[in-house]
Design an enzyme around this catalytic site. Structure first.
Site, PDB file in Angstrom:
ATOM      1  N   SER A  83       0.842  -1.209   0.000  1.00 46.22           N
ATOM      2  CA  SER A  83       0.000   0.000   0.000  1.00 46.22           C
ATOM      3  C   SER A  83       0.871   1.249   0.000  1.00 46.22           C
ATOM      4  O   SER A  83       0.577   2.224  -0.699  1.00 46.22           O
ATOM      5  CB  SER A  83      -0.913   0.020   1.229  1.00 46.22           C
ATOM      6  OG  SER A  83      -1.707  -1.130   1.266  1.00 46.22           O
ATOM      7  N   HIS A 216       1.291 -12.863  -0.537  1.00 45.49           N
ATOM      8  CA  HIS A 216       1.839 -12.596  -1.867  1.00 45.49           C
ATOM      9  C   HIS A 216       2.947 -13.584  -2.257  1.00 45.49           C
ATOM     10  O   HIS A 216       3.238 -14.506  -1.515  1.00 45.49           O
ATOM     11  CB  HIS A 216       2.281 -11.139  -1.938  1.00 45.49           C
ATOM     12  CG  HIS A 216       1.118 -10.201  -1.759  1.00 45.49           C
ATOM     13  ND1 HIS A 216       0.508  -9.551  -2.797  1.00 45.49           N
ATOM     14  CD2 HIS A 216       0.411  -9.886  -0.657  1.00 45.49           C
ATOM     15  CE1 HIS A 216      -0.521  -8.852  -2.331  1.00 45.49           C
ATOM     16  NE2 HIS A 216      -0.603  -9.035  -1.035  1.00 45.49           N
TER      17      HIS A 216
HETATM   18  C1  PLP Z   1      -3.531  -5.508  -5.814  1.00 46.88           C
HETATM   19  C2  PLP Z   1      -3.030  -5.108  -4.454  1.00 46.88           C
HETATM   20  N1  PLP Z   1      -2.408  -3.932  -4.309  1.00 46.88           N
HETATM   21  C3  PLP Z   1      -1.937  -3.517  -3.123  1.00 46.88           C
HETATM   22  C4  PLP Z   1      -2.068  -4.298  -2.004  1.00 46.88           C
HETATM   23  C5  PLP Z   1      -1.555  -3.799  -0.690  1.00 46.88           C
HETATM   24  O1  PLP Z   1      -0.409  -4.503  -0.255  1.00 46.88           O
HETATM   25  P1  PLP Z   1      -0.035  -4.516   1.296  1.00 46.88           P
HETATM   26  O2  PLP Z   1      -0.945  -5.477   1.974  1.00 46.88           O
HETATM   27  O3  PLP Z   1       1.393  -4.981   1.309  1.00 46.88           O
HETATM   28  O4  PLP Z   1      -0.191  -3.138   1.806  1.00 46.88           O
HETATM   29  C6  PLP Z   1      -2.726  -5.506  -2.084  1.00 46.88           C
HETATM   30  C7  PLP Z   1      -2.911  -6.297  -0.870  1.00 46.88           C
HETATM   31  O5  PLP Z   1      -2.890  -7.439  -0.728  1.00 46.88           O
HETATM   32  C8  PLP Z   1      -3.215  -5.947  -3.343  1.00 46.88           C
HETATM   33  O6  PLP Z   1      -3.839  -7.121  -3.491  1.00 46.88           O
END
Ligand code: PLP
Length: 435
Positions: A83, A216
């Protein structure tokens, strides 16, 4: 290097406390995702903790180099989450340094509403207007014909995720960016290792992002990265990530520019310490060296993880193909080779059961499922009062919100787990067919 006695104990700890246990059907959960690791990740983590450098150091350098080599990109900026990576990528395009090319309040950004909020929230946080385009039901990615019609003179950027690992049509999107002079941010958080016409996703956009959250392709716990081949954008992202500072010395370095006390900035006194000059409205979104140590060990497993995700996708496909009439099957975007984040299940109108009934049965039997993130983002409580534009309708986005869920493809999924899932799914279908 770790002391041999410490290394021995760490390996022993891994074997006795954390190593793989036999799966007991109906007693153990079939997770949709999770950390997959061995003693190597623990050894690197302990090594970095005993260095006690804490902030970005030798492990961060090693980790970012491995990502840069894998993707063939010049600059990799590690962050504390995917994010944050999205926020930084978007914020970079709003930087004053870009002059007339910068994104500004009121500009429009093409987005989809069937996705994860973090691909859209930076657009709103920076006062720009998301223009939502519907998605295709078979790829869960942006509908290209509708996208073409959505572009207006106010459109300045396209910010899209490769939905659940399936690349969007990069040829078409890239061509539109060229034609209309648009920025492209690829949210590659769910697609690390996916390919489009041989090239890896995350190498097409002006900027791309990765997430290392445990769901992920590789994990550092919390963590992410922004990647680019554009030196200017890389410098802006680094500055925004590091409090907005103008200085680009690495942690522990001083005066790499050789002009630390001799420059003029704003109306500060001449020669004001460059270390404390701030040229961006910044954040602190950095990764720690302990996280990077884990990530570096995970990078050595990435090729295997990608393979396992593809195998698991095929295994789910074999199960679901038996019930062809009931489902709309996800297809790789033409020309792509996805490193699947998940196996997407969309019920067709012919299914004699609802998505929620099916999901309930799976969860009752400890098989984890997830909906396609926010479903239709504009229907989420946080969206109330937000400014946005609809390109046209969002019929398929709504269909996904009501009829779609996903199962895991992560490398921790074993044949025993898949056999259990198949048994439950077959049992459910038999009951429903009779009913
Ligand atoms: C497509 C996508 N973008 C951004 C994120 C955000 O990643 P994070 O959880 O590391 O903040 C996610 C979260 O899983 C996601 O699926």
């Amino acid at each position: 290097m770790l002391h041999p006695e410490i290394a021995r104990l760490v390996k022993e700890h891994y074997q006795t406390k954390l190593a793989h246990r036999a799966f007991v059907p109906g007693k153990d959960r079939v997770h949709y995702a999770g950390r997959v690791f061995d003693a190597e990740e623990l050894l690197r983590l302990v090594e970095s903790s005993l260095d006690f450098w804490l902030t970005e150091g030798r492990f961060a350098e090693e980790f970012s180099e491995k990502i840069a080599d894998f993707l063939g990109r010049e600059d990799v900026m590690l962050t504390n989450s995917g994010s944050s990576a999205n926020l930084l990528a978007f914020a970079a395009l709003c930087s004053k340094r870009l002059g007339a090319r910068r994104l500004q309040t009121g500009d429009e950004v093409i987005a989809v509403a069937a996705g994860f909020p973090a691909t859209v929230t930076p657009i709103l946080q920076y006062g720009l207007v998301p223009v939502f385009v519907d998605v295709d039901l078979e790829t869960c990615n942006i509908d290209i014909e509708m996208l073409k019609k959505a572009i207006s003179p106010q459109t300045k950027c396209i910010f899209l995720a490769h939905t659940l690992g399936n690349p969007f049509d990069l040829d078409a999107v890239h061509a539109l960016c060229e034609e209309h002079n648009l920025w492209l941010i690829e949210d590659n958080c769910d697609a690390f290792g996916s390919r489009y016409k041989e090239a890896l996703t995350g190498t097409f956009g002006h900027l791309a992002t990765i997430s290392f959250y445990p769901a992920h392709h590789i994990t550092t716990g919390e963590g992410g990265a922004v990647v680019t081949n554009d030196e200017e954008l890389a410098r802006i992202v680094r500055s925004l990530r590091d409090w907005g500072r103008d200085c680009y010395c690495n942690s522990g370095e001083n005066n790499t520019c050789g002009k630390r006390f001799s420059q003029q900035f704003g109306s500060l006194p001449r020669g004001y310490d460059h270390k404390y000059v701030y040229s961006e409205l910044g954040y602190n979104l950095k990764m720690t060296d302990m996280q990077a140590a884990i990530g570096s060990a995970q990078m050595d497993k990435l090729a295997h993880f990608i393979l396992r995700r593809k195998e698991n996708f095929l295994a789910w496909q074999r199960v679901f193909r038996k019930y062809e009439d009931f489902f709309i099957f996800e297809k790789p975007t033409p020309g792509s080779d996805p490193a699947w984040f998940a196996y997407v299940v969309t019920l067709s109108e012919k299914a004699p059961f609802t998505r929620d009934e099916f999901v309930h049965e799976l969860n009752e039997n400890l098989i984890e499922t997830r909906y396609l993130f926010a479903g239709n983002m504009i229907r989420q409580p946080f969206f109330e009062g937000m400014s946005y534009r609809l390109a046209d309708h969002l019929h398929n986005t709504d269909y996904i919100m009501n009829n779609t869920f996903f199962l895991g493809t992560y490398p921790g999924l074993t044949e025993e787990m898949l056999a259990w899932c198949e048994k439950i799914i077959d049992g459910f279908m038999q009951k429903r067919r009779k009913g």
